[in-house]
Design an enzyme around this catalytic site. Structure first.
Site, PDB file in Angstrom:
ATOM      1  N   HIS A  10      -4.281   3.106  -3.433  1.00 22.84           N
ATOM      2  CA  HIS A  10      -4.404   2.566  -2.075  1.00 22.84           C
ATOM      3  C   HIS A  10      -3.635   1.268  -1.881  1.00 22.84           C
ATOM      4  O   HIS A  10      -2.736   1.191  -1.036  1.00 22.84           O
ATOM      5  CB  HIS A  10      -5.877   2.348  -1.728  1.00 22.84           C
ATOM      6  CG  HIS A  10      -6.086   1.626  -0.441  1.00 22.84           C
ATOM      7  ND1 HIS A  10      -6.071   2.261   0.771  1.00 22.84           N
ATOM      8  CD2 HIS A  10      -6.290   0.301  -0.175  1.00 22.84           C
ATOM      9  CE1 HIS A  10      -6.267   1.364   1.735  1.00 22.84           C
ATOM     10  NE2 HIS A  10      -6.402   0.170   1.186  1.00 22.84           N
ATOM     11  N   HIS A  26       0.842  -1.192   0.000  1.00 25.61           N
ATOM     12  CA  HIS A  26       0.000   0.000   0.000  1.00 25.61           C
ATOM     13  C   HIS A  26       0.885   1.253   0.000  1.00 25.61           C
ATOM     14  O   HIS A  26       1.289   1.734   1.063  1.00 25.61           O
ATOM     15  CB  HIS A  26      -0.905  -0.002   1.233  1.00 25.61           C
ATOM     16  CG  HIS A  26      -1.825  -1.177   1.311  1.00 25.61           C
ATOM     17  ND1 HIS A  26      -1.377  -2.448   1.617  1.00 25.61           N
ATOM     18  CD2 HIS A  26      -3.164  -1.290   1.112  1.00 25.61           C
ATOM     19  CE1 HIS A  26      -2.407  -3.284   1.618  1.00 25.61           C
ATOM     20  NE2 HIS A  26      -3.498  -2.608   1.311  1.00 25.61           N
ATOM     21  N   GLU A  58     -19.185  -4.887  23.359  1.00 26.20           N
ATOM     22  CA  GLU A  58     -18.331  -6.082  23.414  1.00 26.20           C
ATOM     23  C   GLU A  58     -17.129  -5.993  22.486  1.00 26.20           C
ATOM     24  O   GLU A  58     -16.022  -6.416  22.844  1.00 26.20           O
ATOM     25  CB  GLU A  58     -19.146  -7.332  23.066  1.00 26.20           C
ATOM     26  CG  GLU A  58     -20.114  -7.788  24.151  1.00 26.20           C
ATOM     27  CD  GLU A  58     -21.477  -7.149  24.013  1.00 26.20           C
ATOM     28  OE1 GLU A  58     -22.380  -7.537  24.780  1.00 26.20           O
ATOM     29  OE2 GLU A  58     -21.634  -6.259  23.140  1.00 26.20           O
ATOM     30  N   HIS A  85     -30.202 -16.169  22.508  1.00 29.56           N
ATOM     31  CA  HIS A  85     -29.271 -16.050  23.631  1.00 29.56           C
ATOM     32  C   HIS A  85     -28.670 -17.384  24.061  1.00 29.56           C
ATOM     33  O   HIS A  85     -27.901 -17.434  25.015  1.00 29.56           O
ATOM     34  CB  HIS A  85     -29.965 -15.389  24.822  1.00 29.56           C
ATOM     35  CG  HIS A  85     -30.126 -13.908  24.685  1.00 29.56           C
ATOM     36  ND1 HIS A  85     -30.761 -13.324  23.613  1.00 29.56           N
ATOM     37  CD2 HIS A  85     -29.705 -12.881  25.478  1.00 29.56           C
ATOM     38  CE1 HIS A  85     -30.746 -12.010  23.758  1.00 29.56           C
ATOM     39  NE2 HIS A  85     -30.105 -11.713  24.872  1.00 29.56           N
TER      40      HIS A  85
END
Length: 688
Positions: free
Chosen positions: A262, A28, A426, A488
Site C-alpha cells: 500500500h 503508494h 455537517e 452547545h
C-alpha cells in the site's frame, strides 16, 4: 479482453507510477498497479476533457478521492498531454515539484481538487455534480445544452469507510444525481491489514439503499467488462452509480493483495520481479513506448475537437440568450454583477437591536435576487441560522407526476433551486461546498451552529489549502446560547478557525457590521470565509456617534475615541463590542480617556499596513483589554505584555444566556474592574 496496445498503455502507466515511487523512495505503488486498468478505460474511452485546456467549462470532472494513489493520476495527465512532463514525473514528492505526494488543486494542471484525507473527494464529487445539475437547470435551453458533463470519482476502501463519504453518498442518492459515477477500487486491503478485520458489510447493498445504481466488475483487468459497466452507468440518468471493480492491490508484485504494497516503495528487487511478472522491460526506468504515447495523446485531438464544438454551440446559445450567457460567463469567472450590493440594508440605530444571525438573513435575502451565483444551505438548521433564500426554490430532484412539493418556502423543487438541504450532515456539507466551489459557476455557502464547526474542520482546512471561495455561516456563537449548556456553547471554536491559514474569520458586532461582513465575504476571491453570528439580540450602534461600519473591511477599527488621546484601549469582537462601549462610557465618567476598538477579523486587520494597525493600536498605549466570549488564546498578540484578556478558558454551563454571561464575568462591572487593574499595574510599574 484487452488488445496488445491497450495492455501496453496500461503497463506504461503502471510502471511510470512504480518507477516514480521507487525513485522518490516514498509513495503508494499498490493502487496504481491494481486500479490502472479501470482508470485507463475511463480516461481513454469515456472522460470528456481537453488536456490543452484543463479549465474548459464543459469538461467532465475527475476526482481521485484515493489521493494516496496520486501517481496514477500524474501518469494519466502526462501521457494524455497535460502540461506535466516526464521530468515532473521523475521529481515525484520532491521539493518544488509539480507532482506532490497527494494531488493539490492549483498546483498540478488537471487536478480538480485537493485529495488525500480519505472520503473528502467523494464529498467533493457530490458537490461538483450538484453544481453541474444546478447550472444546467438554470442555463440550458431547448437545443442548447451548454452545461452537460459528468463527474467521475475513483474511491478506495478507506474512502468508503470514512463517515463523510457515507453522508455525501446518502445525499447524492436522495438528490438523484445521475451524472455522478464512482469507480470503487475494491481491492479488500487497507494500509494496515485486509478489510476482513474491519470492513465486512455489503457495500453494494448500502449504496443501493442510498438510491444508487450498483454495478459489479469481477475482474479489474477485464477491460470489456469495465467498459460495459461504465456505459451502463452513463445510461442511468436517474441515479448516481457505484461501479464496484474487484482489483488486486500491488497487482503483479510479490506483495500482491498484501497491505505491504500500500504505502511503501516496492524496493529495487521487487520492482524487477513485478516488471518481469507483467512482461515489462526491467530497464530503462520511466519507459514510454512510442505507440503507447501516441495512442494516449489522441486525447489532445479529441479534446480540442470537443471544446471547439462546444465553443460553437455556446456562441449560438449566446446569440439566442444574450443575458443568460453573460450571466453564466460572469459566474464561471467568479465575477460579481453590477448592482449586486445595491440593496444591502443600512440598519437604523436601535438600543434593543437584533441578533446578528437575523441581520445576516436580511442581508442575504437583499443580495440573493441580484447575485444568482449565491447558493447553499444548512445542516437542517435554516430556521435557526436564518439562511433560507426566500423565493429561490429548493435544490431537489424535479418532481415526478403525482408528487407534491414540500419545499422550504413553497417555491417548488427542482435542480434549479438555490436552497440546498444538507440534512444533519455537517462534514459532508463542507466537502460538498468545496466541490461546488471547485466546479465553478457558484458561490456556495454552508450554515450551522458554531459549535459544529468541529464536524466541518477537515473540509474547511482543505478549502483554505485549495483556495476555494466558500462562505461558512456559523450562528449561536458563545455561552450566550444559554440553556442548551456546554455541549452547545462554543469556547475554543473561534481560536480553532483563526488557526487555519488562509481562512478569514469575521465576527461582526452589530447589524451594520454584519452587512459589511457579507460584503467582505462576497468580495473575497480564492479563499474561504467564516462568518460568525450571535443568537441573542445586540444593540445596533448609532453610526452618527460611532465610526462607520465599513471599518470592518479593514478587520479592526477605532469605533469610539472619546475626546483625548487614549490612556486605555478596550477591544472586542462580536457580541462583546456593545459591552466595551458601555464600559468605556462608565470609565470616562471617572475622567479616564478610553478608546474602543472593534476587532471583527484578525485576518483582515493583520493584512493592513503596519501604519494603519499602529494608528488603531498605538504602541505607546500599553494599557489594553480585549474582551471576547471565547478562549483567550491569540488575543495576547494584540494586548501585549501590559494588557489583559477577559475571556473564558473553561466550558460553559446550562442557564439562561444573560445569566451565563454575567456569572462568567461578561459584564460592564467586570470590564471596568479589569481595566482599572491594568492601569493600576501600569502605574505601579512606572513608579518602580
Amino acid at each position: 479482453m484487452s488488445n496488445v496496445l491497450d495492455q501496453r498503455c496500461i503497463d506504461t502507466l503502471r510502471f511510470l507510477a512504480v518507477d516514480a515511487v521507487q525513485k522518490a523512495d516514498s509513495g503508494h505503488p499498490g493502487m496504481p498497479l491494481g486500479a490502472m486498468p479501470m482508470a485507463y478505460v475511463l480516461w481513454d474511452r469515456f472522460l470528456k476533457h481537453n488536456p490543452r485546456n484543463p479549465g474548459w467549462t464543459d469538461r467532465d470532472r475527475f476526482v481521485l478521492s484515493a489521493g494516496h494513489g496520486s501517481m496514477l493520476l500524474y501518469a494519466l495527465l502526462h501521457m494524455t498531454g497535460y502540461d506535466l512532463s516526464l521530468d515532473d514525473i521523475k521529481q515525484f514528492r520532491q521539493w518544488g515539484s509539480r507532482t506532490p505526494g497527494h494531488p493539490e488543486r492549483g498546483h498540478t494542471p488537471g487536478v480538480e481538487v485537493t485529495t488525500g484525507p480519505l472520503g473528502q473527494g467523494v464529498g467533493n464529487a457530490v458537490g461538483m455534480a450538484i453544481a453541474e445539475a444546478q447550472l444546467a437547470a438554470r442555463y440550458n435551453r431547448p437545443g442548447h445544452a451548454v452545461i452537460d458533463h459528468r463527474t467521475w470519482v475513483i474511491a478506495s476502501d478507506g474512502d468508503l469507510m470514512e463517515g463523510v463519504a457515507s453522508e455525501a453518498a446518502s445525499l447524492a442518492g436522495h438528490l438523484k444525481l445521475g451524472k455522478l459515477i464512482c469507480l470503487y477500487d475494491d481491492n479488500h486491503v487497507t494500509l494496515a491489514a485486509g478489510t476482513d478485520i474491519t470492513f465486512t458489510e455489503d457495500r453494494g447493498a448500502r449504496f443501493a439503499a442510498y438510491g444508487w445504481q450498483v454495478l459489479h466488475v469481477d475482474d479489474g483487468n477485464d477491460l470489456d467488462a469495465i467498459h460495459a459497466a461504465l456505459q451502463a452507468a452513463c445510461e442511468d440518468t436517474e441515479r448516481p452509480s457505484l461501479v464496484m471493480v474487484r482489483t488486486h492491490l500491488g497487482y503483479g508484485s510479490p506483495e500482491q493483495d498484501s497491505f505491504k504494497a500500500h504505502g511503501s516503495p516496492l524496493g529495487e528487487e521487487d520492482v524487477r520481479r513485478t516488471k518481469q511478472a507483467l512482461g515489462w522491460p526491467v530497464e530503462p526506468t520511466f519507459l514510454v513506448p512510442d505507440d503507447a504515447l501516441s495512442h494516449l495523446r489522441e486525447a489532445v485531438a479529441r479534446g480540442t475537437a470537443l471544446e471547439d464544438k462546444w465553443n460553437d454551440d455556446f456562441a449560438a446559445y449566446a446569440q439566442a440568450n444574450r443575458d443568460l450567457a453573460a450571466e453564466l460567463e460572469r459566474g464561471l469567472h467568479g465575477g460579481l454583477p453590477d448592482g449586486w450590493d445595491a440593496k444591502i440594508p443600512v440598519f437604523p440605530a436601535d438600543a434593543k437591536g437584533m441578533a446578528t444571525r437575523e441581520a445576516s438573513g436580511k442581508v442575504m435575502n437583499a443580495i440573493a435576487p441580484h447575485l444568482p451565483t449565491l447558493t447553499g444551505g444548512s445542516a437542517d438548521l435554516d430556521p435557526s441560522t436564518k439562511t433560507a433564500l426566500k423565493g429561490m426554490g429548493d435544490f431537489n430532484p424535479p418532481l415526478q407526476a403525482g408528487e407534491d412539493a414540500q419545499g422550504s418556502d413553497g417555491a417548488g423543487w427542482s435542480h434549479a433551486g438555490r436552497n440546498l438541504h444538507f440534512g444533519v450532515r455537517e462534514h459532508a456539507m463542507g466537502a460538498i461546498a468545496n466541490g461546488m466551489a471547485a466546479h465553478g459557476g457558484c458561490i456556495p455557502f454552508t450554515a450551522t451552529f458554531l459549535i459544529f464547526s468541529d464536524y466541518m474542520r477537515p473540509p474547511m482546512r482543505l478549502a483554505a489549502l485549495s483556495r476555494l471561495h466558500v462562505i461558512h455561516v456559523f450562528t449561536h456563537d458563545s455561552i450566550a446560547v444559554g440553556e442548551d449548556g456546554p455541549t452547545h456553547q462554543p469556547i475554543e471554536q473561534l481560536a480553532n478557525l483563526r488557526a487555519v491559514p488562509n481562512l478569514t474569520v469575521i465576527r461582526p458586532g452589530d447589524a451594520n457590521e454584519t452587512a459589511m461582513a457579507w460584503r467582505a465575504a462576497l468580495q473575497t476571491r480564492d479563499a474561504p470565509v467564516s462568518l460568525v453570528f450571535s443568537r441573542q439580540a445586540l444593540p445596533t450602534l448609532d453610526r452618527t456617534r460611532f465610526a462607520a461600519a465599513d471599518g470592518l473591511l479593514r478587520g479592526g477599527y477605532v469605533l469610539d475615541d472619546g475626546e483625548r488621546d487614549p490612556a486605555l484601549i478596550l477591544m472586542a469582537s462580536g457580541s462583546e463590542v456593545h459591552l466595551i462601549v458601555d464600559a468605556a462610557q462608565r470609565l470616562r465618567d471617572t475622567g479616564l480617556a478610553v478608546r474602543c476598538v472593534s476587532m471583527p477579523s484578525w485576518e483582515l486587520f493583520d493584512a493592513q499596513p503596519a501604519s494603519y494597525r499602529d494608528s488603531v493600536l498605538p504602541p505607546v498605549v500599553r494599557a489594553r483589554l480585549a474582551v471576547e466570549a471565547g478562549v483567550t488564546q491569540g488575543w495576547w498578540r494584540y494586548v501585549g505584555d501590559g494588557g489583559d484578556v477577559l475571556g473564558i478558558d473553561h466550558f460553559g454551563a446550562s442557564a439562561p444566556g444573560d445569566v451565563t454571561l454575567r456569572e462568567f464575568g461578561f459584564s460592564v462591572e467586570e470590564v471596568c474592574r479589569r481595566a482599572q487593574a491594568i492601569l493600576s499595574s501600569a502605574t505601579a510599574s512606572a513608579r518602580r
